[in-house]
Write an enzyme that holds these catalytic residues in place. Structure first.
Site, short mmCIF file in Angstrom:
data_model
loop_
_atom_site.label_atom_id
_atom_site.label_comp_id
_atom_site.label_asym_id
_atom_site.label_seq_id
_atom_site.Cartn_x
_atom_site.Cartn_y
_atom_site.Cartn_z
NE ARG A 82 -24.64 -68.84 -4.98
CZ ARG A 82 -24.09 -67.83 -4.29
NH1 ARG A 82 -23.96 -66.64 -4.84
NH2 ARG A 82 -23.68 -68.01 -3.06
CB THR A 110 -23.99 -58.69 -3.91
OG1 THR A 110 -23.17 -59.72 -3.37
CG2 THR A 110 -25.16 -59.32 -4.61
CG ASP A 127 -21.32 -66.89 -0.54
OD1 ASP A 127 -20.88 -66.27 0.45
OD2 ASP A 127 -21.96 -66.33 -1.45
CB SER A 178 -27.59 -63.87 1.78
OG SER A 178 -26.95 -64.66 2.75
N GLY A 201 -25.48 -56.91 0.21
CA GLY A 201 -25.20 -56.76 1.65
C GLY A 201 -24.91 -58.06 2.35
N GLY A 202 -24.50 -59.10 1.60
CA GLY A 202 -24.11 -60.35 2.23
C GLY A 202 -25.22 -60.89 3.12
N1 GLY Z 1 -22.12 -63.83 -2.43
C1 GLY Z 1 -23.16 -63.29 -1.67
C2 GLY Z 1 -24.38 -64.15 -1.68
O1 GLY Z 1 -24.59 -64.87 -2.62
O2 GLY Z 1 -25.14 -64.13 -0.76
#
Ligand code: GLY
Length: 564
Positions: free
Chosen positions: A95, A368, A410, A440, A459-460
């Protein structure tokens, strides 16, 4: 030393070939499902060249970053959930993390209001990328092949040109104006000032050069030396706040996945800084107290909605980067906690989500990307990667060939104020230097006596509920394609709305859900891009399911493969 022998040619999806020896202890074929056929083909090529699922994951990841710049890339990050054939499981957290200069209130104006332009557009929106470190780490620790081999298909495609497609075009519709404001991004993605046509060949020699550098120099090829300096200079020239130390300090983190049991299945999924695994564990523990199979369809949807509502509420309150905040994960994923939640659920009436001010979510934007892989040794890779919103922050450092992310959005930029997905958060996800924003992304494995599946989707905020519904479908004995096809519904606590895709509910079901107190928003634009592989031990079959919502863009494929 491992030798390889490939026994047959590539086959196209769907597959149901019996194992040559009839054995069920190993998958009869290796399979990949990804959101872009060029990336699936890159992974299949690596499997066919003797790579395992993890080498193929590196190939698919690097290729998706090239051919789906709207969804992920070297300027972003991702989560690699890996299970080795020996049973060991690891979650490689690649991340992005906040720059060292980031501050809690950095996006608030004098009146204390968030500046949304800064959180999503341009260099100030960009957190420090993690995907390049993830590729190097996964290849070195879990792969069989050198990076020079696993990155070769992406390098070749970048040099010879990849094919622009429908999804690239659709996503660009939303970000074209902002892309056109950055000269390097416009040069790459809007040649001649125009959105490329379907099938147009896109060359990206800069991307190939960065991958070659990664292959030759490993982690430091990106995070130290001339490329790191180029990135920092470019970001600062554009008004960003990166320093060399940000890149030099970046490291992936290996974490233990969240895993739990549900009615004879074992689910292995994403721990914080993803919110997905904790939410899934909580929801399944809630469900385990009911005779779900014996419920009516509306009763089941009602229960799932109430469980989703509570899980997203806890997401907003408790979850963040576990290296920066204490998260009561063990508590909120425990069966005892779920029992308490069950006591608060009325089986006939919706519970209003009125603990935070009501807010309207932005329309969901697909972004994503996810891919799933199984190889013939039984290694599994579930990978979800991102640059956050489509085409990330729409900013390219000249000469690098990739967009940077806008993952800073985020974070909970201001507690209680929703981000681009309508998600609210509290202090646990406040901005701090070096902190990872809550995600997410929920790459997940489903392990049962007769079935093993790898599943995930973009899908956020809706990722978690999509994976939930897909898992339930697979547990019901349905196939990988069925799980990807399934019409979806979603509730995320706030806004207090039960969203549904066209076809998810009948008119009668909508009326019954409304009678129980739900505000139903049926017929919303479809969402997600689910990619699933499934190994059925009894039938000795492997199949790949790819989301039909992006018609013909994704691809499931398989290859016969023998490791020796
Ligand atoms: N940027 C979307 C997520 O990490 O949930």
């Amino acid at each position: 030393m491992i030798q390889r022998a490939i026994v047959a040619l590539l086959l196209l999806f769907p597959l149901a070939a019996p194992a040559a020896d009839g054995a069920a202890s190993r998958p009869p074929q290796a399979a990949i499902a990804s959101a872009n056929a060029q990336a699936t083909d890159a992974g299949l090529e690596i499997l066919a060249a003797g790579g395992n699922a993890f080498d193929a994951a590196v190939a698919v990841s690097a290729t998706l970053g090239l051919v789906e710049p709207e969804s992920s890339g070297l300027g972003g990050g991702g989560f690699f959930l890996l299970k080795r054939a020996d049973g060991s499981e690891v979650f490689v957290d690649a991340r992005e993390r906040a720059p060292l200069a980031a501050t809690r209130d950095m996006y608030l104006d004098a009146q204390g209001n968030p500046n949304r332009d800064q959180t999503v557009n341009g260099p100030l929106a960009a957190a420090i990328p993690g995907l390049p470190a993830g590729l190097v780490h996964v290849a070195a620790k879990y792969g069989r092949l050198p990076l020079s081999k696993s990155l070769a298909p992406a390098i070749r495609l970048a040099e010879r040109g990849w094919l622009f497609g429908d999804k690239n075009i659709t996503m660009m519709g939303w970000r074209r104006d902002i892309l056109s404001k950055n000269a390097a991004a416009a040069k790459l993605f809007l040649p001649g000032g125009k959105v490329p046509a379907k099938g147009q060949r896109m060359r990206n020699p800069d991307y190939a050069r960065v991958l070659r550098r990664l292959a030759a120099e490993g982690h430091d090829g990106f995070y130290r030396g001339p490329l790191a300096k180029q990135l920092v200079d470019g970001v600062r020239d554009g008004g960003g706040n990166w320093v060399l130390k940000d890149l030099a300090q970046y490291a992936v983190v290996e974490r233990a996945p969240i895993s739990f049991d549900y009615r004879g299945w074992r689910i292995v999924t994403a721990p914080p800084p993803s919110s997905g695994g904790a939410a899934l564990a909580q929801i399944f523990h809630v469900l385990s107290g009911y005779d779900v199979a014996g419920m009516s369809r509306v009763g089941r949807v009602h229960l799932l909605t109430e469980a989703m509502r509570r899980a997203y509420r806890d997401r907003a309150i408790y979850l963040g980067d576990p290296d920066h905040v204490n998260i009561p994960v063990d508590l909120i994923t425990s069966p005892a906690y779920a029992a308490g939640l069950r006591a608060s659920i009325h089986l006939q009436k919706a519970t209003p989500s009125d603990l935070l001010p009501g807010i309207n979510a932005e329309p969901e934007r697909p972004d994503t990307t996810h891919f799933s892989i199984i190889d013939t040794e039984g290694n599994l890779a579930a990978v979800t990667q991102t640059v956050n919103l489509p085409y990330g922050n729409a900013f390219v450092v000249p000469g690098t060939g990739f967009l940077l992310n806008n993952e800073m959005d985020d974070f909970s930029v201001k507690p209680g104020v929703p981000n681009a997905f309508g998600l609210v958060g509290e202090d646990a996800n406040a901005i701090a230097p070096g902190k990872r924003p809550l995600s997410s992304m929920t790459p997940t494995l489903l392990l049962g006596a007769d079935r093993t599946a790898v599943i995930g989707t973009p899908g956020g905020s809706r990722i978690i509920t999509m994976v939930l519904l897909g898992l339930l479908e697979l547990m019901d004995g349905k196939g990988a394609q069925d799980a990807a096809n399934l019409p979806r519904f979603h509730h995320q606590y706030l806004p207090d709305v039960l969203s549904a895709e066209p076809g998810a509910f009948t008119e009668e079901e909508i009326a019954q859900l409304q009678a129980r107190g739900h505000t139903v928003a049926p017929g919303e634009r479809p969402w997600g891009n689910m990619q699933v592989v499934l190994w059925d031990r009894k039938a000795s079959t492997v199949e790949a399911g790819t989301d039909p919502r992006w018609k013909g863009v994704g691809k499931g494929g398989a290859v016969n493969q023998v490791f020796q």
